[in-house]
Structures are given as structure tokens and as C-alpha cells.
Design an enzyme around this catalytic site. Sequence first.
Site, PDB file in Angstrom:
ATOM      1  CG  ASP A 143     -16.827-103.889  49.581  1.00  0.00           C
ATOM      2  OD1 ASP A 143     -17.213-103.438  48.664  1.00  0.00           O
ATOM      3  OD2 ASP A 143     -17.750-104.438  50.432  1.00  0.00           O
TER       4      ASP A 143
ATOM      5  CG  ASP B 169     -20.146-102.416  49.487  1.00  0.00           C
ATOM      6  OD1 ASP B 169     -19.743-101.863  50.397  1.00  0.00           O
ATOM      7  OD2 ASP B 169     -20.573-103.586  48.966  1.00  0.00           O
TER       8      ASP B 169
ATOM      9  CG  HIS C 161     -25.897-105.058  52.793  1.00  0.00           C
ATOM     10  ND1 HIS C 161     -25.961-105.179  51.524  1.00  0.00           N
ATOM     11  CD2 HIS C 161     -24.552-105.042  53.021  1.00  0.00           C
ATOM     12  CE1 HIS C 161     -25.021-105.411  50.836  1.00  0.00           C
ATOM     13  NE2 HIS C 161     -24.117-105.517  51.567  1.00  0.00           N
TER      14      HIS C 161
ATOM     15  CG  HIS D 227     -21.049-107.054  49.099  1.00  0.00           C
ATOM     16  ND1 HIS D 227     -20.232-106.648  50.148  1.00  0.00           N
ATOM     17  CD2 HIS D 227     -20.643-108.509  48.811  1.00  0.00           C
ATOM     18  CE1 HIS D 227     -19.098-107.559  50.208  1.00  0.00           C
ATOM     19  NE2 HIS D 227     -19.470-108.638  49.596  1.00  0.00           N
TER      20      HIS D 227
END
Length: 368
Positions: free
Chosen positions: A265, A177, A140, A179
Amino acid sequence: MRKTAFVNHEHCFWHDGGPCSVFAEPGGHVQPAGAAEHPETKRRLRNLLEVTGLMDQLTLLKGELAEEQDLLRFHSQDYIERLEAMSEAGYGQAGEFAPLRKDSYLIARRSAGQAITAMEAVLTGQCDNAYALCRPPGHHAERDRGRGFCLLGNIPIAIMTMMARYDVKRVAVVDWDVHHGNGTQQAFWERDDVLSISLHHDNNYPLNSGGVEERGEGPGYGFNINIPLPPGCGIGAYLHCLDEVVIPALKRYRPDVIVVASGYDASAMDPLGCMLLNSDTYAVMTERLLSVSDELCNGRLVIVHEGGYSEGYVPFCGHAVIQTLAGSHIRCDDPACDEIAQWGGQALQPHQASFVERIKGSLIELNN
């Protein structure tokens, strides 16, 4: 068996994000709590590798601090200076959901160093493939700010550094991931020498990021592929997406090395995701990428640990990936694996299949 590097340093577990829990900060009606991104998820993975004996079959490496000149291949000078100053002061926010404390800058450099060492071990032939247990995570982090628990872009820094040092022409990044890998997308937005593919929960984090229409610009147009999955996707949807979209894209691109941003996740046990994967799914996805890496780039596969916030379940997912990388017979007993596989919605659902077909159609139009 394959010769698999496991790259990790105790220093990475010492990063302190403070009591941000699942919120940016406590206050008002938000009671202080332990950080969602905390060291035990990853330390327990390392411990599990030792307890099962898989650790003894790996090539253990420790990365050094990434050099500032390598950080600047991606990040701005101003951001690096601000990050260092906040770290020395002992407190700060590198960006949205990116708190830090004393020594966090040094530890983030150490984390980026693990990714560099892992990639270099594979490119030089020291190992067949590699797993970097990085913390803090990196996918990120953007050029001039941290986001989502990430301070430095571990994967962009490693790729850019290796391209500067070695004859690496084309790299593919697969980010599973839950996200969106917004930092990796930004790093290579206008480049055609890195193919970025992100499978993620549609519009989860960051908000308004990771849509299908985000394909890159200029020379990079078409080399950024986002797959924003509907919430609740399970084993069938992920494997279908891998087979129908990700692997064909890799075969068209033919990279010199494949890098995976491996967040856990998307597991059924994660507090920050709502997908339904079990540890066996991560093993199968790893096996399929190993197979395509054998076909395309002599098995050069580097996996870099990103998110995953279930202290109890991340170790089982990570162990499954590393066992598969190494081709080892040593398994760990995941007590939830079979039960999760029997949950409703694990088979590919009609709306998920339709979504994947739309993604495939858009890529066909792009290639034409």
C-alpha cells in the site's frame, strides 16, 4: 537461483469482510461498496505467478491451521473465544475496521498457519527463503482485539511458535506496509529477542501510533524502531531510509532470521496510501534485504504478505518481490513502472533527508 517457498491456500481467499469499503461500515451518506481488503488483490498475484511461469520455479507449500496453543502465545484466551463465537454466529467486529463473517476464525488460523509454515521451511533448511501469501493480514491485530482488517497476528504467532520449537535466539522484523505495524510492536514491546522496525506514513493508521519516541520498555527498550515517513515519499526516500537506518540497525542486531511484513500500500496506485513506489522499488528493497540476510543469517529471509489494496497493481509488486527472492530471470511486464519512476518527487527531497538524519541521530544516542 535460490530455492524459494511459496506458501498459500485457497481457503485464505474465502474470508469475507463484508461491505466495509474504505469506511468501517455503510450507513448515513456512506453507500455500501465492496470491501477495500478483498481476495482479488492476492488471488491475482497468485494468478500472475502462474501466467508468467514463475510459479513453476517455486517450492509450493500449504500451511495447516495454526494450533490454538500457538495463537495463545500472543493473543488472550478471551479474545480467541470471542473471535470464534463471532465467526460461528456469522457476523461480528473483532475491533476497529476488523469485520468478519462465517468461518473467518478458521480462515484466520489458516492465514497464521501460512506464516508458520513459511518460517519453518526456512529455519529447517527446506528452502533458502520463503513468501507467505496470507489473508487476512495480521500486523494490526493486537493481543485482545483485531484492527485494520487483521484478525490474528500472523507474524508474532509465527515468530513465537518458531522460537518455542527451534533454537532461534534473535529475529528481526522489517515492516514496509504503509501503515504502522502496531500489533507487532505490541507483541515484542518488552522483549530484546525481536527487533521490530516499521516504515510507515506518519500518523496514518492507527492514529496516534508509530511515533519515533515509541521505542519499547524494559528489556525491549531500543529494540522497537519506528520510522514515520512524511506523506508523498517516493523511491529515493524509501531506498535512502533502508540504506541509512534499516540495514545498519539489522547489522548491529545480527538476527538469526529476518521477517518482512510486506504490504504494497506504499505503491503509487494504492487507494489507502499516498506514497509513490513502483514495483521495481519493491524488488530493489528485497534485493538489499537478501544481501544483508546473506551476510548476517545465511540468507534466511521470510516475507509475509500484509496490506495492499490496488487490485490491479498489487500483483506486479508481489511478483517483483518473489522473482527477486527466487533469483529468477522471469519478469512480468508492469505497464506503469517506468511512468511512476518519472513522476515528480521521486528523488530524495531535502525535508525527507533531514527527517532520516534525525532518525539516525536518535538511534545513535540510544546506542550510546
